[in-house]
Design a protein around this motif. Sequence first.
Motif, PDB file in Angstrom:
ATOM      1  N   THR A 227     -24.577  76.900  18.978  1.00 29.68           N
ATOM      2  CA  THR A 227     -23.545  75.804  19.021  1.00 29.68           C
ATOM      3  C   THR A 227     -22.408  75.854  17.970  1.00 29.68           C
ATOM      4  O   THR A 227     -21.607  75.805  18.007  1.00 29.68           O
ATOM      5  CB  THR A 227     -24.274  74.683  19.400  1.00 29.68           C
ATOM      6  OG1 THR A 227     -25.071  74.687  20.576  1.00 29.68           O
ATOM      7  CG2 THR A 227     -23.149  73.545  19.689  1.00 29.68           C
ATOM      8  N   GLN A 231     -18.581  77.098  17.471  1.00 31.45           N
ATOM      9  CA  GLN A 231     -17.548  76.169  16.976  1.00 31.45           C
ATOM     10  C   GLN A 231     -16.737  76.479  15.583  1.00 31.45           C
ATOM     11  O   GLN A 231     -15.717  76.523  15.767  1.00 31.45           O
ATOM     12  CB  GLN A 231     -18.433  74.520  16.487  1.00 31.45           C
ATOM     13  CG  GLN A 231     -18.873  73.745  17.818  1.00 31.45           C
ATOM     14  CD  GLN A 231     -19.773  72.614  17.408  1.00 31.45           C
ATOM     15  OE1 GLN A 231     -19.887  72.546  16.192  1.00 31.45           O
ATOM     16  NE2 GLN A 231     -19.777  71.870  18.506  1.00 31.45           N
ATOM     17  N   LEU A 237     -19.134  76.994  24.096  1.00 28.66           N
ATOM     18  CA  LEU A 237     -20.306  77.403  24.628  1.00 28.66           C
ATOM     19  C   LEU A 237     -20.770  76.924  26.103  1.00 28.66           C
ATOM     20  O   LEU A 237     -20.356  75.804  26.440  1.00 28.66           O
ATOM     21  CB  LEU A 237     -21.632  76.884  23.762  1.00 28.66           C
ATOM     22  CG  LEU A 237     -23.046  77.098  24.493  1.00 28.66           C
ATOM     23  CD1 LEU A 237     -23.174  78.629  24.224  1.00 28.66           C
ATOM     24  CD2 LEU A 237     -24.086  76.556  23.481  1.00 28.66           C
ATOM     25  N   THR A 239     -23.167  76.772  29.445  1.00 30.68           N
ATOM     26  CA  THR A 239     -24.487  76.152  29.387  1.00 30.68           C
ATOM     27  C   THR A 239     -25.120  77.408  29.901  1.00 30.68           C
ATOM     28  O   THR A 239     -24.845  78.106  30.878  1.00 30.68           O
ATOM     29  CB  THR A 239     -24.544  74.950  30.446  1.00 30.68           C
ATOM     30  OG1 THR A 239     -23.817  74.158  29.906  1.00 30.68           O
ATOM     31  CG2 THR A 239     -26.233  74.833  30.583  1.00 30.68           C
TER      32      THR A 239
END
Length: 318
Positions: A227, A231, A237, A239
Amino acid sequence: MRKYKHITPDQTTVTQGSPLSHHIPSMKSLIAFDATARLGSMTAAAEEERTTQPTISQRIRTLEENIGLPLFDRQGSRLTLTFQGDRFYREVAPHLKEIRKAFEQIVHDGKRPSPSIVIAAGSGFTHLWLLPRLPALKQAFPDLSFKLMPIDRADDPELQAADIAIRFGPHVPQDEGRLLASEAVFPVCSPSYAHEHNLSETFTEASLSDTLLLHQDIKDPRWLDWTQWLQCAGLSLTTQDDVFLYHNYALLLNATLAGQGIALGWSILVEDYLTTGQLISLEPRVKRENYGYWLSVKHHRSALIKPVSDWLIGAVHQ
């Protein structure tokens, strides 16, 4: 003062007709001569050397034949050195003493335990970088022994107590550690996995839809997870339902090598696999300012440890 009898050439019992041998006498003969000259008796010399009187006598006789001169006067009740024997003893005895001293010293040093140096680092760094280089480290410092301690907690007392501590994280101003390697994090996978999922050189959001991201059970804010990495890379991202958490980085990397998915790779930890082609890397690379591996040493043992720490830093940049 040692008594000796001067024997003229016509009194010698050793044949003088043959030319003088230039061969170096055996050590056993020299030791037998030295012991007999010091103790004044072949019997006493035999006791000191834990052998028999005839053996000592034979060794001295061989020495005299080698030299071509008698070393002892055997006509009296007590052995006395001849003039030549006394001169030979005064020249040889100090050297035999030095040989004994050197022998005893090397035996003593051989029994002395080698100085031990403890190197503590994270488990991933220990298993993936330090352990493969341990044979070369031992070869570079044969008089030292090394103990590797995998420690993942930054506040672990054993990390602070280690002779050489290698920690990962941001630069700490009050820490005098030297930068071993800067952080560089990027996706890695096996060549077969890249081919199967049509992965190009750059990892994109489109890559996320058809690949499995391999996660580590990280509860340490120093390390990037998927994650945070996405970023930093400017990606979103999606799921994923099928998420399996690996307990440590070595297990995670083994799964990656087996073609089970894509993992985050820290450059220093995966460089050997990239070099051999077992893994391939994908762009982009995420680098956080002042993050990396930092090496610090115990100051009170710095004279012994600094050459080792210099070697480790040099090995990173080879």
